[in-house]
Design a protein around this motif. Structure first.
Motif, PDB file in Angstrom:
ATOM      1  N   TRP A 172       0.816  -1.222   0.000  1.00  0.00           N
ATOM      2  CA  TRP A 172       0.000   0.000   0.000  1.00  0.00           C
ATOM      3  C   TRP A 172       0.845   1.267   0.000  1.00  0.00           C
ATOM      4  CZ3 TRP A 172      -3.329  -2.245   4.558  1.00  0.00           C
ATOM      5  CH2 TRP A 172      -4.108  -3.299   4.056  1.00  0.00           C
ATOM      6  N   SER A 173       2.126   1.143   0.328  1.00  0.00           N
ATOM      7  CA  SER A 173       3.010   2.312   0.264  1.00  0.00           C
ATOM      8  C   SER A 173       3.228   2.762  -1.169  1.00  0.00           C
ATOM      9  CB  SER A 173       4.366   1.995   0.902  1.00  0.00           C
ATOM     10  OG  SER A 173       4.229   1.767   2.288  1.00  0.00           O
ATOM     11  N   GLY A 174       3.134   1.832  -2.112  1.00  0.00           N
ATOM     12  CA  GLY A 174       3.248   2.171  -3.526  1.00  0.00           C
ATOM     13  C   GLY A 174       4.675   2.166  -4.049  1.00  0.00           C
ATOM     14  N   TRP A 175       4.788   2.076  -5.351  1.00  0.00           N
ATOM     15  CA  TRP A 175       6.086   1.963  -6.005  1.00  0.00           C
ATOM     16  C   TRP A 175       6.951   3.211  -5.807  1.00  0.00           C
ATOM     17  CZ3 TRP A 175       9.440  -1.339  -7.667  1.00  0.00           C
ATOM     18  CH2 TRP A 175      10.454  -0.932  -8.546  1.00  0.00           C
ATOM     19  N   THR A 176       6.347   4.398  -5.833  1.00  0.00           N
ATOM     20  CA  THR A 176       7.105   5.641  -5.709  1.00  0.00           C
ATOM     21  C   THR A 176       7.915   5.659  -4.422  1.00  0.00           C
ATOM     22  OG1 THR A 176       5.425   6.839  -6.969  1.00  0.00           O
ATOM     23  CG2 THR A 176       6.943   8.154  -5.644  1.00  0.00           C
ATOM     24  N   THR A 177       7.355   5.124  -3.367  1.00  0.00           N
ATOM     25  CA  THR A 177       8.058   5.044  -2.086  1.00  0.00           C
ATOM     26  C   THR A 177       9.010   3.862  -2.038  1.00  0.00           C
ATOM     27  OG1 THR A 177       6.286   6.126  -0.854  1.00  0.00           O
ATOM     28  CG2 THR A 177       7.738   4.669   0.385  1.00  0.00           C
ATOM     29  N   ASP A 178       8.556   2.711  -2.507  1.00  0.00           N
ATOM     30  CA  ASP A 178       9.323   1.474  -2.318  1.00  0.00           C
ATOM     31  C   ASP A 178      10.623   1.433  -3.113  1.00  0.00           C
ATOM     32  OD1 ASP A 178       7.492   0.543  -0.510  1.00  0.00           O
ATOM     33  OD2 ASP A 178       6.339  -0.616  -1.950  1.00  0.00           O
ATOM     34  N   TRP A 179      10.667   2.090  -4.294  1.00  0.00           N
ATOM     35  CA  TRP A 179      11.934   2.045  -5.032  1.00  0.00           C
ATOM     36  C   TRP A 179      13.007   2.850  -4.306  1.00  0.00           C
ATOM     37  CZ3 TRP A 179      14.973   5.925  -6.830  1.00  0.00           C
ATOM     38  CH2 TRP A 179      14.399   7.187  -7.046  1.00  0.00           C
ATOM     39  N   LYS A 180      12.602   3.910  -3.591  1.00  0.00           N
ATOM     40  CA  LYS A 180      13.557   4.689  -2.808  1.00  0.00           C
ATOM     41  C   LYS A 180      14.086   3.865  -1.645  1.00  0.00           C
ATOM     42  CE  LYS A 180      11.211   9.002  -3.974  1.00  0.00           C
ATOM     43  NZ  LYS A 180      10.381  10.132  -3.465  1.00  0.00           N
ATOM     44  N   LEU A 181      13.223   3.071  -1.063  1.00  0.00           N
ATOM     45  CA  LEU A 181      13.662   2.170  -0.001  1.00  0.00           C
ATOM     46  C   LEU A 181      14.682   1.182  -0.539  1.00  0.00           C
ATOM     47  CD1 LEU A 181      13.457   1.004   2.864  1.00  0.00           C
ATOM     48  CD2 LEU A 181      11.545  -0.386   2.058  1.00  0.00           C
ATOM     49  N   GLY A 182      14.465   0.698  -1.770  1.00  0.00           N
ATOM     50  CA  GLY A 182      15.414  -0.216  -2.389  1.00  0.00           C
ATOM     51  C   GLY A 182      16.802   0.385  -2.504  1.00  0.00           C
ATOM     52  N   VAL A 183      16.866   1.668  -2.855  1.00  0.00           N
ATOM     53  CA  VAL A 183      18.160   2.352  -2.939  1.00  0.00           C
ATOM     54  C   VAL A 183      18.818   2.421  -1.563  1.00  0.00           C
ATOM     55  CG1 VAL A 183      19.283   4.557  -3.454  1.00  0.00           C
ATOM     56  CG2 VAL A 183      17.480   3.691  -4.967  1.00  0.00           C
ATOM     57  N   ALA A 184      18.023   2.751  -0.543  1.00  0.00           N
ATOM     58  CA  ALA A 184      18.559   2.825   0.819  1.00  0.00           C
ATOM     59  C   ALA A 184      19.084   1.470   1.280  1.00  0.00           C
ATOM     60  CB  ALA A 184      17.478   3.330   1.778  1.00  0.00           C
ATOM     61  N   ILE A 185      18.395   0.394   0.887  1.00  0.00           N
ATOM     62  CA  ILE A 185      18.852  -0.954   1.238  1.00  0.00           C
ATOM     63  C   ILE A 185      20.214  -1.235   0.625  1.00  0.00           C
ATOM     64  CG2 ILE A 185      18.392  -3.414   0.890  1.00  0.00           C
ATOM     65  CD1 ILE A 185      15.403  -2.750   1.114  1.00  0.00           C
ATOM     66  N   LEU A 186      20.389  -0.871  -0.635  1.00  0.00           N
ATOM     67  CA  LEU A 186      21.673  -1.096  -1.309  1.00  0.00           C
ATOM     68  C   LEU A 186      22.801  -0.327  -0.630  1.00  0.00           C
ATOM     69  CD1 LEU A 186      20.599  -0.999  -5.075  1.00  0.00           C
ATOM     70  CD2 LEU A 186      21.229  -2.996  -3.703  1.00  0.00           C
ATOM     71  N   ILE A 187      22.523   0.917  -0.209  1.00  0.00           N
ATOM     72  CA  ILE A 187      23.532   1.703   0.503  1.00  0.00           C
ATOM     73  C   ILE A 187      23.927   0.993   1.797  1.00  0.00           C
ATOM     74  CG2 ILE A 187      23.941   3.866   1.753  1.00  0.00           C
ATOM     75  CD1 ILE A 187      22.145   5.244  -0.320  1.00  0.00           C
ATOM     76  N   GLY A 188      22.952   0.450   2.477  1.00  0.00           N
ATOM     77  CA  GLY A 188      23.230  -0.270   3.715  1.00  0.00           C
ATOM     78  C   GLY A 188      24.137  -1.467   3.498  1.00  0.00           C
ATOM     79  N   TYR A 189      23.887  -2.208   2.432  1.00  0.00           N
ATOM     80  CA  TYR A 189      24.731  -3.371   2.159  1.00  0.00           C
ATOM     81  C   TYR A 189      26.167  -2.964   1.868  1.00  0.00           C
ATOM     82  CZ  TYR A 189      20.813  -6.635   2.157  1.00  0.00           C
ATOM     83  OH  TYR A 189      19.757  -7.409   2.534  1.00  0.00           O
ATOM     84  N   VAL A 190      26.357  -1.816   1.217  1.00  0.00           N
ATOM     85  CA  VAL A 190      27.717  -1.320   0.965  1.00  0.00           C
ATOM     86  C   VAL A 190      28.431  -1.056   2.294  1.00  0.00           C
ATOM     87  CG1 VAL A 190      29.056   0.611   0.047  1.00  0.00           C
ATOM     88  CG2 VAL A 190      27.181  -0.354  -1.298  1.00  0.00           C
ATOM     89  N   ILE A 191      27.713  -0.423   3.239  1.00  0.00           N
ATOM     90  CA  ILE A 191      28.294  -0.120   4.553  1.00  0.00           C
ATOM     91  C   ILE A 191      28.634  -1.399   5.315  1.00  0.00           C
ATOM     92  CG2 ILE A 191      27.834   0.924   6.805  1.00  0.00           C
ATOM     93  CD1 ILE A 191      26.059   2.972   5.327  1.00  0.00           C
TER      94      ILE A 191
END
Length: 548
Positions: free
Chosen positions: A435-454
């Motif tokens: 229900w959060s929608g794609w516009t929000t969830d793709w940004k979360l995906g980017v944040a997840i990738l940054i976390g994995y780098v750290i």
């Protein structure tokens, strides 16, 4: 059990955390997080998205969060460790899954303080001397250069308070929370008596103008779930609770019940108090949407200037109190992540008051950086909501593993019906992501990738002597889960496609089915009993003994 003094670790000052928080401190830590800026903006946003049917959205949101809270209540009683929400998946699935959910937890906690500061500045536009702090751009109020300086200053004040001992911090937050709970209750009472237009419930374009999609969208996108976030703070402070195994379950459940009731009543009185001039046309475009201080300005419109003055003051205290406790939580989550070996060992360093100061300073810096890509309150809401529910999704999975692998473990609070509530909670978390929608969830995906780098950098450069096993077999479901949820959202009625593969209702069926598959797959491949017990004995038991 007997409590002994912790022995400092070589090479650093680490007197350990202190068990000084009682039941009132715990429930007020959670309640103080729930009653924040969400109450100042949530009713307005939900009404615009769903119309008067937003009342139903609040009920759905409250029920969803309560289901997740029940699972957390059992887990928090079992393993009362600092930053518990981030650590339960580590014990159940090992390093890879634990690191992932730990990052989700830290990301959520570290971004709440900035949004509360932005709320304070937004309501501050009522005062002429604050007018230069924001400007309108793209339909949103965003911080200017001077506003950014004020925002950083407010973050510094919130961080400085956290350098007090945890006992003083809990007392400070408890005092603020009495105010934070009292003012919404006062507003509900006064609005209901002063002006209650029953006709408003069917005004404009009707009670439910946008159908089921509007009701469900409002749950995740208008600030409802964001407003209800925070019950897990009692879990995050479990390592500093005086009587954790009994107080944590009561604090977790009690805080969400109180919060949900308050928010539902606030939605009702806000809707009923609106003057007719504010609701011409449609709910999505009516004049009330332009109010920058919704409750305070409505109070002014209905000749309650004294209440408006109190609400403008509350717009400083409520968000400030929530920001205070989330800065606390983020430092405790990073403390827990360091204990598990995911981030540098410096995050375990505490001062003589038992405060993990490296985590505090890191949260301050990251919080200030957040103002650059997310310069307005509404620009941060979606990211925090989706990160939060993704973090919550780890608890039902861990719950299922502990019930399966450790059936005889001590459970001061045992959730009735836990065998079916647990998978239901996982389904609920994933529906909130949908229900959060794609516009929000793709940004979360980017944040997840940054976390994995750290997380990978910490391991590669050996910044923590503890090197957790990745246990990739136990986490084999995780990439399928993350990528699969992203694809479902993209292909759903909440995605960007004009002709979605999964139309409304069918998309929820797909999410539910997918969630059940992931849930039982994760439990099937989780760590064996002996390994889970060994990790608990290595971390939980020494931590309980070392906290005094």
């Amino acid at each position: 059990m007997a409590i002994s003094e912790v022995t400092p670790t070589p090479g650093g000052s680490r007197p350990g955390l202190k068990r000084e928080i009682g039941f009132i401190g715990l429930i007020w830590a959670s309640e103080g997080s729930i009653i924040g800026s969400g109450w100042l903006f949530g009713a307005q946003g939900a009404l615009a998205v769903a119309g008067p049917a937003a009342i139903i959205s609040w009920v759905i949101g409250g029920a969803a969060i309560l289901i997740l809270a029940l699972v957390h209540a059992e887990l928090g009683g079992m393993y009362p460790v600092s930053g518990g929400t981030a650590r339960f998946p580590h014990y159940a699935f090992g390093g890879a899954a634990g690191a992932s959910f730990g990052w989700f937890s830290w990301l959520q906690a570290a971004t709440v303080a900035p949004i509360e500061v932005l709320a304070m500045i937004t309501y501050g536009q009522h005062y002429s001397w604050a007018n230069g702090w924001l400007k309108i751009k793209g339909g949103q109020h965003i911080v200017t250069g001077s506003g950014l300086a004020v925002a950083v200053g407010l973050m510094a004040v919130i961080t400085a308070v956290n350098f007090l001992s945890i006992r003083l911090l809990a007392r400070t937050n408890s005092t603020a929370t009495w105010w934070k709970v009292g003012i919404p209750l006062l507003t509900i009472f006064v609005f209901a008596i002063a002006q209650f237009h029953g006709s408003n419930f069917t005004a404009a374009d009707g009670f439910n103008p946008y159908g089921a999609k509007g009701i469900l969208s409002a749950v995740s996108t208008s600030g409802i779930i964001f407003a209800l976030l925070g019950f897990e703070q009692a879990d995050q402070l479990a390592g500093e609770s005086a009587n954790p195994k009994h107080d944590i379950p009561r604090a977790v459940i009690g805080s969400i019940v109180i919060g949900a009731i308050i928010y539902i009543l606030l939605q009702v009185v806000f809707l009923a108090a609106l003057p007719p001039s504010q609701i011409h046309g449609t709910w999505a475009t009516a004049a009330f949407n332009t109010l920058t201080g919704p409750f305070a300005q409505v109070a002014t419109l209905i000749s309650l200037g004294w209440l408006a003055a109190i609400l403008y003051l509350d717009a400083i205290i409520s968000p400030g109190g929530t920001g205070l406790i989330y800065i606390t939580a983020s430092s405790r989550v990073s403390y827990g992540l360091s204990r598990n070996g995911y981030v540098p060992s410096a995050f375990e360093t505490t001062n003589r008051r038992g405060v993990p100061w490296v985590g505090l300073l890191t949260a301050f810096v990251i919080g200030c950086i957040c103002f650059l890509p997310f310069p307005s309150w509404r620009s941060l809401v979606g990211l925090i909501t989706s990160a939060s529910v993704l973090m919550y999704a780890g608890a039902p999975l861990s719950f299922g593993v502990f019930r399966s692998r450790l059936p005889n473990a001590d459970r001061p609070y045992r959730l009735p019906g836990g065998t079916w509530i647990s998978p239901l909670a996982f389904v609920v978390a994933n529906l909130l992501i949908l229900w959060s929608g794609w516009t929000t969830d793709w940004k979360l995906g980017v944040a997840i990738l940054i976390g994995y780098v750290i997380l990978i950098a910490n391991r590669v450069f050996k910044m923590n002597p503890t090197t957790p096993q990745l246990d990739l077999r136990a986490a084999q479901w995780l990439p399928v889960y993350l990528i699969g949820m992203g694809l479902i959202v993209y292909l759903s009625d909440f995605g960007p496609l004009k002709h979605p593969w999964f139309p409304l209702w069918w998309d929820m069926v797909v999410v539910a089915a997918f969630s059940i598959v992931i849930y039982f797959w994760a439990i099937a491949v989780a760590l064996p009993t002996e390994q889970i017990q060994r990790m608990v004995d290595e971390v939980v038991v020494p931590e309980e003994a070392g906290i005094h």
